[in-house]
Design a protein around this motif. Structure first.
Motif, PDB file in Angstrom:
ATOM      1  N   ALA A 196      -1.320   2.351   5.051  1.00 27.13           N
ATOM      2  CA  ALA A 196      -0.284   1.378   4.798  1.00 27.13           C
ATOM      3  C   ALA A 196       0.450   1.291   6.019  1.00 27.13           C
ATOM      4  O   ALA A 196       0.979   0.319   6.292  1.00 27.13           O
ATOM      5  CB  ALA A 196       0.820   2.386   3.504  1.00 27.13           C
ATOM      6  N   LYS A 219       1.011  -0.842  -0.463  1.00 29.09           N
ATOM      7  CA  LYS A 219       0.253   0.083   0.176  1.00 29.09           C
ATOM      8  C   LYS A 219       0.714   1.577   0.302  1.00 29.09           C
ATOM      9  O   LYS A 219       0.090   2.928  -0.344  1.00 29.09           O
ATOM     10  CB  LYS A 219      -0.923   0.134   0.933  1.00 29.09           C
ATOM     11  CG  LYS A 219      -2.224  -1.185   1.136  1.00 29.09           C
ATOM     12  CD  LYS A 219      -3.413  -0.417   2.187  1.00 29.09           C
ATOM     13  CE  LYS A 219      -4.375  -1.441   2.434  1.00 29.09           C
ATOM     14  NZ  LYS A 219      -5.340  -1.920   3.481  1.00 29.09           N
ATOM     15  N   PHE A 224      -2.779   6.929   2.584  1.00 22.90           N
ATOM     16  CA  PHE A 224      -3.052   5.456   1.859  1.00 22.90           C
ATOM     17  C   PHE A 224      -3.146   3.712   2.505  1.00 22.90           C
ATOM     18  O   PHE A 224      -3.738   3.169   2.204  1.00 22.90           O
ATOM     19  CB  PHE A 224      -1.803   4.892   1.512  1.00 22.90           C
ATOM     20  CG  PHE A 224      -1.530   6.329   0.151  1.00 22.90           C
ATOM     21  CD1 PHE A 224      -2.254   6.403  -0.959  1.00 22.90           C
ATOM     22  CD2 PHE A 224      -0.626   7.070   0.678  1.00 22.90           C
ATOM     23  CE1 PHE A 224      -2.078   7.697  -1.624  1.00 22.90           C
ATOM     24  CE2 PHE A 224      -0.035   7.992   0.207  1.00 22.90           C
ATOM     25  CZ  PHE A 224      -1.223   8.850  -0.983  1.00 22.90           C
TER      26      PHE A 224
END
Ligand SMILES: Cc1cc2nc3c(=O)[nH]c(=O)nc-3n(C[C@H](O)[C@H](O)[C@H](O)COP(=O)(O)O)c2cc1C
Lengths: 151, 585
Positions: free
Chosen positions: B581, B536, B579
């Motif tokens: 992530a 990601k 994101f």
């Protein structure tokens, strides 16, 4: 000044806490000096160590000079959940002192407090006798600078 | 319609929310029509302004900040109603029949947000001081009988029948007796008493005078915590008004009854809420609890028979006298009569005070009245009864709110604080928090309270740091038993409750901390780890730039990596990543 306060009270031990509160408030430095303790002792017929014994029991009474305004940051559960830890960090930063310390200009002392009972506006603090809630970094800066300009 | 009165909520919650400038702006415009009032309980919508008309209309507006005030002034001048701002409109079914309003019964809070707490006239207009007059026309014995029959139990925590307590104090033979109002409200998350003192101080004074007549006392003390300066100020005003008007003093209502009230301020010691400690504090000593018996009814303040009740207990009394014990006893369950005020805090939508009939379920209080969990998260537990209470899980939400049912859960009714917790709360951390409170507030007299609690705190801290041992739960339970049995006062006797109930209902969380070294709610920092999902991560460098200890490495546009040895687990990277992530585990 102390004699003015003592005049309001009968010389009874039950008035000790009220007298200590009054003396502390009128000291300008939020404390009860040794000379005051001796004078109160003479008035109530109590020894210095008896009065010190009482004073050390209660967290709001101090024998050391403190700031003009005591900032009490609430660290109880509802304020904790609402983020009192970061409020405390922000206060330390803005004031440049640690908990328990007094600013160089003698204006503020930072203290932690048990529940202030205003959990509905957590996280909360008291400055002197005024309550502030819903605190964040921005609000803290604003409040402190207001007190600073008040002097 | 002509606007006759404008009331601004000026309790601590309202003032902190910015009610003072609103009050000033409205007063500048409308003069004497503008009045202060207490808190109606909707602290989550402060500042609150009520507009009353000569046609009997009433509209209560919420969130009236300084910005809205100018607009509100125009609305009032044009005699309009702004529905979107209203939290209540008299006669409008959508408000009157809302769950928030229809499930509440206001006895203690009857005048809160309705009268000006600094006006004796308004208290009298609301039927104030009538109950004392009615009382003085009768006998103490009948009064006590009625109080017993009403079923009122002490609201300070232990729930002892109030009438019975008065009976014992009356039966004690002495030249002098004392009456005390316990206004030391110290439980974290509790502010019911503050609300009553700030919003309707006369009701407490009147309740005290009635109790004084019942037990045969002419001297009352209110012990109020110094953290409540506004409550102290309003009490001082009320006492002096009542004295000047002859409701306190000598020969009240010409009936030969003398009664006076004096205020005593605390100075920041939680244990002083305990009745024996409180009496030592009034006497001017360190506030250390003493052994019971003798009970205060036999030997209390200055060793004289003393009756001590809580603020909310006293506020009930005038209502019971005026409306009759039957009406009070008709509310509630078999063994818990009347209503209880609760302070709703934590992750609940509608924070504030509510008054509900005994027997209502926790679910109704938290979801129907409290509006449920903030941000529509999942409910995990409600902490009730403060440091003496416990954490009640979702599976027990249908437990009725009464003394006995709550005791059966391992929690207690307590004074009325409800701290609501959502799925993001770690129950081990909560238990540790409440225990930390007890450790700090223990007066140190009893060894087990002083040292046992500290030992328990060490174990809990260890568990939250991922250093827990498998024997720790057992060890906690053993220590809890010792603290409970080895302590003189309620502080120590009940201190283990939050730990025990959290073990009882959330054992799996303890086990996850101890065995898997994981905090399922991602609260305990030592047990957290932050990693980056390489799939990601876009390599935007935002996390690296925000990391205060430079623990994130990686080149621009390439997946980053968190160096675990450097990471201080502050969560900045997790917060800033756009994101998703960063993985928190
Ligand atoms: C540690 C401790 C703290 C207490 N704090 C309070 C308090 O803040 N307010 C209160 O009314 N009762 C408090 N109590 C309960 C009092 O000891 C006492 O039971 C109560 O004031 C009696 O009044 P009631 O019968 O009207 O409930 C506390 C008890 C303990 C053990």
């Amino acid at each position: 000044m102390i004699s003015e306060i003592l005049k309001k009270y009968e010389p009874k031990k039950e008035n000790l806490l009220s007298i200590l509160h009054d003396v502390q408030e009128s000291s300008g430095k939020n404390y009860v000096s040794t000379e005051s303790v001796l004078e109160i002792g003479k008035f109530l017929g109590m020894t210095r160590s008896e009065i010190n014994g009482v004073m050390t029991f209660y967290t709001m009474l101090s024998e050391e000079p403190r700031g003009k305004y005591i900032i009490r940051i609430c660290v109880s559960a509802p304020c904790h959940v609402a983020g009192s830890v970061s409020v405390k960090e922000e206060l330390k930063k803005v004031l440049g002192i640690d908990v328990g310390e007094t600013t160089g200009d003698g204006l503020f002392t930072l203290e932690e407090s048990a529940c202030l009972g205003v959990c509905d506006i957590a996280p909360a603090m008291m400055v002197g006798k005024d309550v502030y809630g819903g605190l964040d970094g921005h609000k803290i800066k604003k409040i402190i600078s207001e007190y600073r300009s008040r002097k | 319609m002509n606007v006759t009165k404008i009331k601004v909520g000026m309790a601590s919650c309202g003032i902190a929310a910015g009610a003072a400038p609103v009050f000033k702006a409205l007063s500048d415009k409308f003069g004497g029509k503008v009045e202060k009032t207490g808190c109606i309980g909707m602290c989550y919508r402060e500042p609150i302004v009520e507009v009353l008309g000569d046609d009997g209309s009433s509209v209560i507006y919420g969130d009236i900040n300084e910005k809205r005030t100018a607009e509100l002034i125009a609305i009032i001048e044009n005699e309009e109603v702004r529905k979107e701002w209203a939290v209540f409109i008299k006669g409008a079914p959508e408000f009157e029949q809302s769950l928030y309003n229809s499930k509440q019964v206001k006895i203690v809070m009857r005048n809160l947000g309705r009268i000006n707490p600094e006006s004796l006239d308004e208290y009298i207009a609301a039927g104030g001081w009538e109950a004392l007059k009615k009382t003085l026309a009768g006998t103490p014995e009948n009064l006590i009988e009625d109080m017993i029959r009403s079923g009122l139990r002490g609201r300070g925590g232990a729930g002892f029948p109030t009438g019975l307590k008065w009976k014992f104090a009356r039966a004690s033979d002495s030249d002098k007796k004392y009456l005390i109002c316990n206004a030391d409200e110290g439980d974290p998350g509790a502010f019911m008493d503050r609300s009553v003192l700030e919003g309707d101080p006369h009701s407490v004074l009147e309740g005290m005078a009635i109790a004084g007549f019942a037990i045969g006392s002419d001297t009352g003390f209110i012990y109020v915590r110094a953290e409540y300066p506004l409550a102290i100020k309003r009490l001082e005003i009320a006492v002096s008004q009542a004295r000047n008007a002859g409701y306190l003093g000598k020969n009240i209502f010409g009936k030969g009854f003398d009664f006076n009230i004096e205020l005593k301020k605390g100075a920041g010691a939680f244990v002083c809420g305990e009745e024996t400690a409180l009496m030592r504090s009034i006497e001017g000593n360190r506030g250390m609890p003493t052994l019971k018996p003798p009970f205060p009814a036999q030997s209390g303040l200055w060793r004289k028979p003393t009756n001590i009740n809580n603020v909310e207990t006293f506020a009930n009394v005038p209502w019971i006298v005026l409306n009759g014990w039957e009406k009070y006893a008709a509310i509630g369950t078999e063994k818990s009569k009347g209503t209880k005020v609760f302070a709703l805090t934590g992750k609940i939508k509608n924070t504030g005070t509510v008054e509900v009939p005994m027997g209502i379920t926790l679910r109704e209080v938290i979801f129907d009245i409290g509006g449920g969990i903030r941000n529509d998260k999942k409910f995990k537990a409600v902490q009730i009864g403060g440091p003496s209470g416990g954490c009640i899980p979702a599976s027990l939400l249908d437990v009725p709110v009464d003394y006995d049912s709550l005791n059966r859960t391992g929690a207690i009714m307590g004074s009325g604080g409800m701290v609501v917790m959502d799925e993001n709360t770690c129950m081990v951390d909560v238990a540790r928090f409440f225990l930390n409170f007890v450790v700090e507030e223990s007066c140190g007299k009893c060894t087990f309270c002083r040292l046992g609690n500290k030992r328990m705190l060490e174990i809990l801290t260890r568990i939250t740091e991922g250093k827990g041992k498998e024997s720790d739960i057992e060890e906690l339970e053993k220590l809890a038993g010792q603290v409970r049995n080895g302590s003189l006062c309620g502080l120590g006797q009940t201190a283990p409750n939050p730990v025990l109930t959290s073990i009882k209902y959330f054992r799996d969380e303890y086990i996850a901390h101890i065995k898997e070294k994981k905090c399922p709610s991602h609260v305990c920092k030592s047990l957290l780890s932050f990693t980056i999902d390489a799939g990601k991560c876009t390599g935007c460098t935002l996390c690296a730039r925000n990391c205060p200890v430079k623990a994130v490495e990686g080149e621009v546009k390439k997946p980053h990596l968190i160096e675990q040895a450097k990471c201080i687990k502050c969560g900045k990277c997790y917060d800033v990543c756009r994101f998703d992530a960063v993985i928190k585990d």
